[in-house]
Write a protein that holds these residues in place. Structure first.
Motif, PDB file in Angstrom:
ATOM      1  N   UNK A   1       0.826  -1.207   0.000  1.00 25.44           N
ATOM      2  CA  UNK A   1       0.000   0.000   0.000  1.00 25.44           C
ATOM      3  C   UNK A   1       0.863   1.261   0.000  1.00 25.44           C
ATOM      4  N   UNK A   2       1.972   1.222   0.728  1.00 27.92           N
ATOM      5  CA  UNK A   2       2.851   2.389   0.792  1.00 27.92           C
ATOM      6  C   UNK A   2       3.483   2.665  -0.571  1.00 27.92           C
ATOM      7  N   UNK A   3       3.940   1.619  -1.262  1.00 31.70           N
ATOM      8  CA  UNK A   3       4.550   1.832  -2.580  1.00 31.70           C
ATOM      9  C   UNK A   3       3.516   2.335  -3.584  1.00 31.70           C
ATOM     10  N   UNK A   4       2.301   1.785  -3.557  1.00 29.93           N
ATOM     11  CA  UNK A   4       1.255   2.301  -4.443  1.00 29.93           C
ATOM     12  C   UNK A   4       0.981   3.778  -4.161  1.00 29.93           C
ATOM     13  N   UNK A   5       0.983   4.141  -2.878  1.00 30.35           N
ATOM     14  CA  UNK A   5       0.728   5.539  -2.508  1.00 30.35           C
ATOM     15  C   UNK A   5       1.861   6.443  -2.989  1.00 30.35           C
ATOM     16  N   UNK A   6       3.097   5.979  -2.861  1.00 29.60           N
ATOM     17  CA  UNK A   6       4.234   6.779  -3.322  1.00 29.60           C
ATOM     18  C   UNK A   6       4.164   6.979  -4.834  1.00 29.60           C
TER      19      UNK A   6
ATOM     20  N   UNK B   1       0.344  13.026  -8.742  1.00 31.53           N
ATOM     21  CA  UNK B   1       0.072  14.143  -7.845  1.00 31.53           C
ATOM     22  C   UNK B   1      -1.003  13.864  -6.825  1.00 31.53           C
ATOM     23  N   UNK B   2      -1.326  12.574  -6.596  1.00 29.74           N
ATOM     24  CA  UNK B   2      -2.338  12.206  -5.617  1.00 29.74           C
ATOM     25  C   UNK B   2      -1.699  12.172  -4.226  1.00 29.74           C
ATOM     26  N   UNK B   3      -2.170  12.991  -3.328  1.00 34.22           N
ATOM     27  CA  UNK B   3      -1.594  13.054  -1.985  1.00 34.22           C
ATOM     28  C   UNK B   3      -1.715  11.694  -1.294  1.00 34.22           C
ATOM     29  N   UNK B   4      -0.672  11.260  -0.602  1.00 33.92           N
ATOM     30  CA  UNK B   4      -0.748   9.994   0.139  1.00 33.92           C
ATOM     31  C   UNK B   4      -1.590  10.168   1.396  1.00 33.92           C
TER      32      UNK B   4
END
Length: 650
Positions: free
Chosen positions: A456-461, A468-471
């Motif tokens: 999930x963290x890598x997808x968010x990064x 430009x989607x804020x994590x």
């Protein structure tokens, strides 16, 4: 001209040519990277002893290192993912894909659930640690030795030794996989060995007649190797009768021939920059470059950014995003005679490691003890960072200092950084489930599973960098909301769990005079280290609660205490604890456990599985877990999360 030349040795299909969903087939490329560095360039000012490294006829310093690339044959998504191999070991596929560890990933089984491949990443493994020795498939970096006037550089250094059983000899590095800084001829006569019971106990001198620079040879089972011999060695310590288990032994000696270890950070900069900007190389073309490292390599990432290596020699950004995991507030020690394998300092072990020096936080702050002002992140070339850490880092790696001032006030993160505490989880959480053990500790090891959070963290990064989607907002404990507290307040809130030996305190961080060898701590000057507050079960309230913490079968901590004979009562390395709940109300009453029993909480195994599902779905809603990992969490919860847990309601 590129500072890197890649010499390719082999190409072979990965996973027998298996076609991963959405990406297709992968191949494995092995290579050697040859580096050429200008020692006088301003970008290399922080590399200790680079000016003392041998130069070629053009004035450049040359060295080389191992590289392995796992790439989609059809190009993938043009995203490079660099694995900062922990002590030369490949770890990214293990943790992101729930796979067993291997330094030679070749089979479909080695791909685990295939997450990185299904996402189309080109995974690059590149050597950066220069003091490793060959073996176990580790990635090696061949670095130059610092010399002066044709002679090896010499100077005082220290080495610390802690063993769990009587041990006659050890390398001066303490680690069989790591090169020792050899003692000089003069140092053999002037060295000093002491031992102490606890970190701040008065040291006892070990008589020189009881130890020497040597190693034990022999002891095998065949006829030729049965006999033992003590062989002189400038790279090993021998103690008559063996080093005493649990005691802290400290050797101070004059060493020689230091490696120029800071070139490891230069190697990462130049390799990744070369691969992403040269489309003729096997990783290219690359649109975005990310990097991940855990523990030692999480510290390496923070040091890399702090020293400005995220900008290449042409002024281009190297990594767009970085994921330092379980680094705590530390960085690296790449100074003269450093030992990169030695972990960051803890309460008991390596507690004066020079990696733990200001600045600790990503945001700019002032060292209240010295007046210095600095930050880990301070350049236009800095990447986006998602900093993740577990409970252990708050207890053993001064994790609170990543987002507080040095005197313990909330500081937060700069705009290009997010921080997440993975609540009540341990420093090391193997994705492959196994029964908990005690080792040399008082409690069972922490069994919380967290590997799904990496995905999930890598997808968010990636979404943050590329779209430009804020994590998700940072999720760390704070002083303001009462979830980041002193040790005294933590102790007041922690439940009276039967048979639990609590820690006396987290790993304090005194100010250290590093002009002296060995370094001298000043007990009157300290940096404030705080820990996460807990609920009535003893589990942490703030941060990202993995399903096994949100629906617990016990109290999970980031600390574990040493058993008798091993430094009794002190915190042990990076070990966490699992303190199981009573299975039934009858058991709870007979043991005096204040925590509700498993049956009271869930009724039966179906109730537990339902609670795990609900916890996982809550994380998905917050973009902290992927949809695909809900069913994985539910399947893992069957039979009370065995083998991680054992619950008997009979």
């Amino acid at each position: 001209m590129s500072p890197v030349r890649l010499e390719i040795h082999s190409r072979e299909p990965f996973a027998g040519g298996h076609r991963f969903t959405g990406t297709g087939a992968y191949e494995v490329i092995t290579a050697t990277a040859h580096y050429a560095v200008d020692p006088d360039a301003p970008a290399h000012r922080s590399v200790v002893d680079l000016g003392l490294a041998p130069r070629d006829s053009t004035g450049l310093v040359r060295f080389s290192g191992d590289v392995e690339i796992l790439r989609p044959v059809d190009g993938g998504r043009r995203r490079l993912f660099f694995d900062w191999g922990n002590r030369g070991n490949k770890r990214a596929v293990q943790y992101f894909c729930d796979a067993s560890h291997t330094n030679r990933p070749r089979t479909l089984a080695d791909a685990g659930n295939g997450y990185l491949m299904r996402r189309g990443y080109t995974v690059v493994f590149g050597a950066w640690q220069g003091d490793l020795l060959p073996g176990d498939g580790r990635l090696l970096l061949d670095l130059p030795v610092a010399t002066r006037g044709g002679q090896p550089v010499r100077g005082l250094t220290t080495a610390e030794f802690i063993v769990q059983e009587p041990t006659a000899s050890l390398p001066l590095s303490r680690w069989a996989n790591t090169r020792s800084s050899p003692v000089s001829e003069a140092g053999e006569r002037t060295a000093r060995l002491t031992r102490r019971r606890y970190p701040y106990s008065p040291p006892e001198e070990v008589p020189r007649t009881a130890w020497r620079f040597a190693r034990v040879q022999g002891g095998g089972r065949d006829v030729q190797g049965q006999a033992l011999a003590v062989v002189p060695s400038r790279g090993d310590l021998y103690v008559e009768g063996g080093l005493r288990p649990g005691w802290i032994h400290e050797l101070t000696y004059e060493a020689e021939a230091p490696l120029v270890l800071g070139l490891g950070l230069v190697a990462v900069r130049d390799l990744v920059g070369h691969l992403r900007h040269d489309p003729s190389e096997p990783a290219g073309p690359v649109e975005y470059a990310y990097g991940w490292g855990r523990s030692q390599t999480g510290r390496a990432i923070r040091d890399f950014v702090h020293h400005g290596f995220n900008e290449d020699l042409d002024g281009r950004r190297v990594f767009d995003g970085l994921l330092p995991h379980v680094s705590g507030a530390g960085r690296l020690d790449t100074g003269r005679f450093a030992n990169l394998t030695v972990p960051g300092g803890q309460q008991y072990e390596d507690h004066l490691n020079p990696a733990d020096t200001f600045p600790f936080a990503y945001a700019e702050s002032v060292d209240h003890l010295t007046g210095a002002r600095d930050a880990v992140m301070k350049r236009a070339s800095d990447p986006k960072v998602l900093h993740t850490q577990t409970s252990t880092e708050y207890w053993q790696r001064r994790g609170s200092l990543t987002h507080t001032t040095t005197d313990g006030r909330d500081l937060g993160f700069p705009p290009n950084v997010r921080g997440y505490l993975w609540s009540s989880s341990p420093h090391v959480a193997d994705p492959v489930p196994a029964p908990p053990t005690k080792g040399v500790c008082n409690h069972l090891s922490n069994v919380v599973a967290t590997s799904a959070l990496f995905r999930a963290v890598l997808d968010a990064l990636d979404a943050w960098v590329s779209e430009g989607v804020e994590p998700p907002p940072s999720a760390v404990p704070t002083v303001a909301d009462g979830t980041l507290v002193t040790m005294a307040e933590w102790s007041r809130r922690f439940p009276a769990v039967p048979s639990a030996l609590r820690p006396h305190g987290p790993s304090e961080l005194p100010f250290v005079d590093r002009t002296r060898v060995p370094p001298v701590p000043d007990p009157t000057r300290r940096y404030t280290v705080l820990v996460p507050a807990v609920d009535a079960d003893g589990n942490e309230t703030a941060g990202v609660r993995a399903p096994m913490v949100a629906a617990p079968l016990g109290t999970h901590t980031g600390w574990n205490t040493r058993a008798r004979g091993q430094g009794h009562g002190a915190l042990h390395e990076f070990s966490g604890s699992t303190l199981p709940f009573a299975a039934t109300e009858d058991e709870r009453l007979i043991t005096g456990d204040p925590r509700p029993s498993v049956r009271e909480r869930y009724g039966d195994s179906a109730g537990y599985v339902a609670a795990i599902r609900a916890a996982a779905e809550d994380l998905v809603a917050g973009r902290l877990l992927l949809d695909e990992d809900v069913e994985r969490a539910v399947r893992a919860a069957a039979d009370w999360s065995a083998p991680r847990h054992h619950v008997d309601l009979a």
